[in-house]
Design a protein around this motif. Sequence first.
Motif, mmCIF file in Angstrom:
data_model
loop_
_atom_site.group_PDB
_atom_site.id
_atom_site.type_symbol
_atom_site.label_atom_id
_atom_site.label_comp_id
_atom_site.label_asym_id
_atom_site.label_seq_id
_atom_site.Cartn_x
_atom_site.Cartn_y
_atom_site.Cartn_z
ATOM 1 N N ARG A 221 -8.121 -37.254 -60.576
ATOM 2 C CA ARG A 221 -9.639 -37.177 -60.735
ATOM 3 C C ARG A 221 -10.019 -37.737 -62.199
ATOM 4 O O ARG A 221 -9.127 -37.956 -62.900
ATOM 5 N N ALA A 222 -11.119 -38.476 -62.217
ATOM 6 C CA ALA A 222 -11.550 -39.228 -63.435
ATOM 7 C C ALA A 222 -11.977 -38.199 -64.462
ATOM 8 O O ALA A 222 -12.258 -37.205 -64.220
ATOM 9 N N PRO A 223 -11.806 -38.810 -65.687
ATOM 10 C CA PRO A 223 -12.483 -37.770 -66.649
ATOM 11 C C PRO A 223 -13.824 -37.266 -66.493
ATOM 12 O O PRO A 223 -14.583 -37.894 -65.604
ATOM 13 N N GLU A 224 -14.390 -36.198 -67.017
ATOM 14 C CA GLU A 224 -15.748 -35.380 -66.556
ATOM 15 C C GLU A 224 -16.707 -36.462 -67.121
ATOM 16 O O GLU A 224 -17.893 -36.407 -66.257
ATOM 17 N N GLN A 225 -16.681 -37.277 -67.983
ATOM 18 C CA GLN A 225 -17.918 -37.934 -68.485
ATOM 19 C C GLN A 225 -18.017 -39.078 -67.414
ATOM 20 O O GLN A 225 -19.317 -39.507 -67.278
ATOM 21 N N ALA A 229 -19.879 -41.039 -61.403
ATOM 22 C CA ALA A 229 -19.801 -42.478 -60.894
ATOM 23 C C ALA A 229 -18.684 -42.840 -60.023
ATOM 24 O O ALA A 229 -18.971 -43.374 -59.090
ATOM 25 N N PHE A 230 -17.375 -42.059 -60.014
ATOM 26 C CA PHE A 230 -16.297 -42.317 -59.261
ATOM 27 C C PHE A 230 -16.611 -41.655 -58.063
ATOM 28 O O PHE A 230 -16.228 -41.921 -56.941
ATOM 29 N N ILE A 234 -16.466 -43.386 -54.433
ATOM 30 C CA ILE A 234 -15.361 -42.860 -53.520
ATOM 31 C C ILE A 234 -16.330 -42.524 -51.855
ATOM 32 O O ILE A 234 -15.763 -42.876 -50.975
ATOM 33 N N LYS A 235 -17.337 -41.871 -52.216
ATOM 34 C CA LYS A 235 -18.038 -41.903 -51.088
ATOM 35 C C LYS A 235 -18.527 -43.206 -50.255
ATOM 36 O O LYS A 235 -18.349 -43.039 -49.077
ATOM 37 N N ALA A 236 -18.881 -44.161 -51.121
ATOM 38 C CA ALA A 236 -19.133 -45.448 -50.367
ATOM 39 C C ALA A 236 -18.014 -45.945 -49.500
ATOM 40 O O ALA A 236 -18.093 -46.353 -48.639
ATOM 41 N N ARG A 237 -16.618 -45.737 -50.084
ATOM 42 C CA ARG A 237 -15.663 -46.376 -49.623
ATOM 43 C C ARG A 237 -15.207 -45.511 -48.303
ATOM 44 O O ARG A 237 -14.789 -45.884 -47.292
#
Length: 386
Positions: A221-225, A229-230, A234-237
């Motif tokens: 997972r990406a950082p909380e900040q 956005a990530f 991911i949903k778009a992909r």
Amino acid sequence: MAWNEPGNNGGQDKDPWGNRGGRDQGPPDLDEVFGKLSRKLSGLFGGKGPSFGGSSAAGLGVIAVVGAVIWGVSGFYTIGEAERGVVLRFGEYDRIVQPGLNWKPTFIDEVETVNVQAIRSLRGSGQMLTKDENMVNVDMDVQYRVADPEKYLFSVTNADDSLRQATDSALRAVIGDAEMDQILTTGRQQIRERTEVEINRIIDRYNMGILVVDVNLQGARAPEQVQEAFDDAIKAREDEERFIKEAEAYRNDILPKATGRAERLKKEALGYKEKTVNEAQGDVAQFEKLLPEYQAAPEVTRNRLYLETMENVFGNTSKVLIDSKAGSGNLLYLPLDKLMNQTPAQRSSSSNDDNAADYGIELERSSQSVAPNSNTRQSTTREGRY
């Protein structure tokens, strides 16, 4: 105050060897010691025990026998079914013992048991830098077991801790060679496989005696900040992949049908082609057979062809209109459709007889009107047959 100082009553009364003040200073008599030990053993065995009889050699022999028995019994030990025993002789590796009852010389050999069937788990996690200079939090679980007890115990100081360090090193190397999008979406399986290969390479290099069973990428997972956005990316992909799969499913449904329809049309066209060619060849063969007959008798052949043609034409219709070539312009009408649809009983009824009489009168009038012209009579007679 010491025992041997002048004013110490203890020093006058006894010494360290248990002697009173009136006796010689020195160690106790060995015969007396063994005699006391013999009496004590006799008391333990109910007065039937061994007696040293004042003999120091006999007492030493009994002690040696008892000690040997205790030493031998203390050397038995059991290894579990899932374990292997590593025998150390004077602290140096000697051999591997299998499950079951075993014996070792006490104070000479030591045995360390290692479970070689239990699946152990090691969890590694951390914040790592990706190839495209992004930070990602990764959690990984490594499942392993001991494959070689000797290497597990002696090749490295602590095999479990060494495996933890190897996992962290391999994971950071793999994550550092991948991009953020790949880690979060489509490349998770490749990262897991590459990490497993890298861990096995490190284990083989250091001879840890460990076999990696499975490597699971628990989460990335990406950082909380920047997590929201990530998540959107991911949903778009995922939507893109879903649309692609739906399109592929539609294609897989349409293409076989279109292919089957095309094959059917091709076969029908080939069948029509063969049918047309065969009919043409048959007509040619029939014409070639008819040509000599026509050359021999043109008029007869022409009339026969005309009659056969008219039979084929009028055979497909239920109504026949015959136009007389006489100048009177009379029209002869034969209702063959009604005649063909009637049953035999209906045709024998009186109404049909009257209609047939009317038709006969009309036919006779037509014949009389065309009597002066012989050619016309012949044509009317031929046509009247239909």
